[in-house]
Design a protein around this motif. Structure first.
Motif, PDB file in Angstrom:
ATOM      1  N   HIS A 129       0.816  -1.213   0.000  1.00  0.00           N
ATOM      2  CA  HIS A 129       0.000   0.000   0.000  1.00  0.00           C
ATOM      3  C   HIS A 129       0.852   1.266   0.000  1.00  0.00           C
ATOM      4  N   ARG A 130       2.160   1.099  -0.253  1.00  0.00           N
ATOM      5  CA  ARG A 130       3.114   2.211  -0.375  1.00  0.00           C
ATOM      6  C   ARG A 130       3.115   3.100   0.865  1.00  0.00           C
ATOM      7  N   PRO A 131       3.365   2.537   2.042  1.00  0.00           N
ATOM      8  CA  PRO A 131       3.379   3.337   3.268  1.00  0.00           C
ATOM      9  C   PRO A 131       4.657   4.161   3.379  1.00  0.00           C
ATOM     10  N   LYS A 132       4.628   5.176   4.209  1.00  0.00           N
ATOM     11  CA  LYS A 132       5.836   5.969   4.455  1.00  0.00           C
ATOM     12  C   LYS A 132       6.745   5.281   5.471  1.00  0.00           C
ATOM     13  N   LEU A 133       6.152   4.524   6.404  1.00  0.00           N
ATOM     14  CA  LEU A 133       6.914   3.854   7.462  1.00  0.00           C
ATOM     15  C   LEU A 133       6.689   2.353   7.382  1.00  0.00           C
ATOM     16  N   VAL A 134       7.794   1.588   7.371  1.00  0.00           N
ATOM     17  CA  VAL A 134       7.721   0.130   7.402  1.00  0.00           C
ATOM     18  C   VAL A 134       8.414  -0.349   8.675  1.00  0.00           C
ATOM     19  N   VAL A 135       7.685  -1.091   9.502  1.00  0.00           N
ATOM     20  CA  VAL A 135       8.198  -1.598  10.768  1.00  0.00           C
ATOM     21  C   VAL A 135       8.457  -3.093  10.619  1.00  0.00           C
ATOM     22  N   MET A 136       9.688  -3.529  10.915  1.00  0.00           N
ATOM     23  CA  MET A 136      10.066  -4.932  10.764  1.00  0.00           C
ATOM     24  C   MET A 136      10.586  -5.478  12.086  1.00  0.00           C
ATOM     25  N   ASP A 137       9.985  -6.561  12.537  1.00  0.00           N
ATOM     26  CA  ASP A 137      10.361  -7.174  13.806  1.00  0.00           C
ATOM     27  C   ASP A 137      11.190  -8.434  13.535  1.00  0.00           C
ATOM     28  N   GLU A 138      12.486  -8.382  13.830  1.00  0.00           N
ATOM     29  CA  GLU A 138      13.394  -9.528  13.635  1.00  0.00           C
ATOM     30  C   GLU A 138      13.239 -10.123  12.224  1.00  0.00           C
ATOM     31  N   PRO A 139      13.392  -9.315  11.162  1.00  0.00           N
ATOM     32  CA  PRO A 139      13.063  -9.798   9.808  1.00  0.00           C
ATOM     33  C   PRO A 139      13.995 -10.867   9.259  1.00  0.00           C
TER      34      PRO A 139
END
Length: 308
Positions: A152-162
């Protein structure tokens, strides 16, 4: 221009105990910010609040200037989230799953097809568009997880232990993909592994016992945490006495048949001398770097200084 992410005095209490206290974060541009902390330090609580899956006890979260608590739907449209275990529906094909994720984010129907195709191309999964997810490897599943976080083309991507649980080849591919995502999105990446944060991030925020104990660039962190040891791997290592002849080397410890920890005095020019000696004598150097020690020791060092 609003910061992409801003938290102000973010605090949360479980029962009578504070899980996090006065967490102030600000991300103004694209790139990767590492959120580092030992297990139980408060990383997951912080990330869950930022992603809107947990309401904070105190403080605020602004996503591109939008208050997450007051306008959750608008704020969440600017957030992509990759949990430690990607939320995959394995009975769907890759295309079916990504279309479903785009619909969950309330994307306009006319934009969904092009957004899915773009996410698949960026994540290198176009060739498995019509494959059932349950039949795909762990590496492909991780890529699909990243695709759903950016579809969805967000400004912020949060990744938990990717990168947790990936084999070496998958790890290299995942790191490359995360760097590519960070060229167009701000990425907040959580890990308890210091070396992973060092490889991927230019900025670092360390949490211990629910509080920030360090927030600065990775270069500043490396300068802050002093070390006098080097880790290296030699395919054809010499005897300890040969290594001790190199100027500045004061101690040699063989961790395995090929991995060695060296103690040194003076500046880091000793690494250049090690590389030159390896070439001259055919030791076949494969890896070399400063030994930052155990992460727990780093936390203790930073925590003790933060309370002085």
């Amino acid at each position: 221009m609003h910061p992409i992410l801003k938290t102000d005095r973010l605090s949360h209490k479980y029962s009578s105990a504070w899980a996090i206290r006065d967490i102030n974060l600000e991300i103004e541009r694209t790139g990767i910010v590492g959120l580092l902390g030992s297990n139980g330090a408060g990383k997951s609580t912080t990330m869950n609040i930022i992603c809107g899956t947990l309401n904070q006890t105190e403080g605020s979260v602004l996503i591109n200037g939008t208050d997450l608590r007051q306008e959750p739907e608008a704020a969440k449209r600017e957030i992509g989230f990759l949990p430690q275990n990607p939320p995959l529906y394995t009975d769907l094909t890759t295309d079916e799953y990504l279309v479903y994720c785009a619909e969950l984010r309330l994307m306009e129907k006319t934009r969904i097809r092009s957004a899915v195709d773009e996410a698949k191309e960026r994540c290198g999964i176009t060739n498995v568009s019509n494959r059932l997810i349950r039949n795909l490897s762990g590496g492909y599943r991780q890529r699909i997880g990243i695709a759903q976080a950016i579809v969805h083309r967000p400004k912020l991507v949060v990744m938990d232990e990717p990168t947790n649980g990936l084999d070496p080849n998958q790890l290299i591919e995942a790191r490359k993909l995360i760097r590519e995502v960070a060229q167009e999105h701000a990425v907040l990446l959580s890990s308890h592994i210091l070396s992973e944060i060092q490889v991927l991030c230019k900025e670092i925020v360390m949490i211990e016992s629910g509080r920030i104990v360090f927030a600065d660039s990775m270069d500043a962190f490396n300068n802050y945490v002093q070390t006098n040891s080097i880790l290296l791997r030699l395919e054809n290592p010499p005897a300890s006495v040969e290594l001790l002849r190199i100027k500045g080397i004061t101690g040699v410890e063989f961790l395995t048949a090929t991995q060695i920890r060296l103690r040194f005095e003076g500046d880091q020019d000793v690494m250049e001398r090690l590389v030159a000696a390896s070439v001259e004598h055919g030791w076949r150097l494969r890896e070399i770097g400063l030994d930052k020690g155990l992460l727990d020791d780093t936390f203790k060092q930073l925590s003790s200084k933060s309370h002085q």
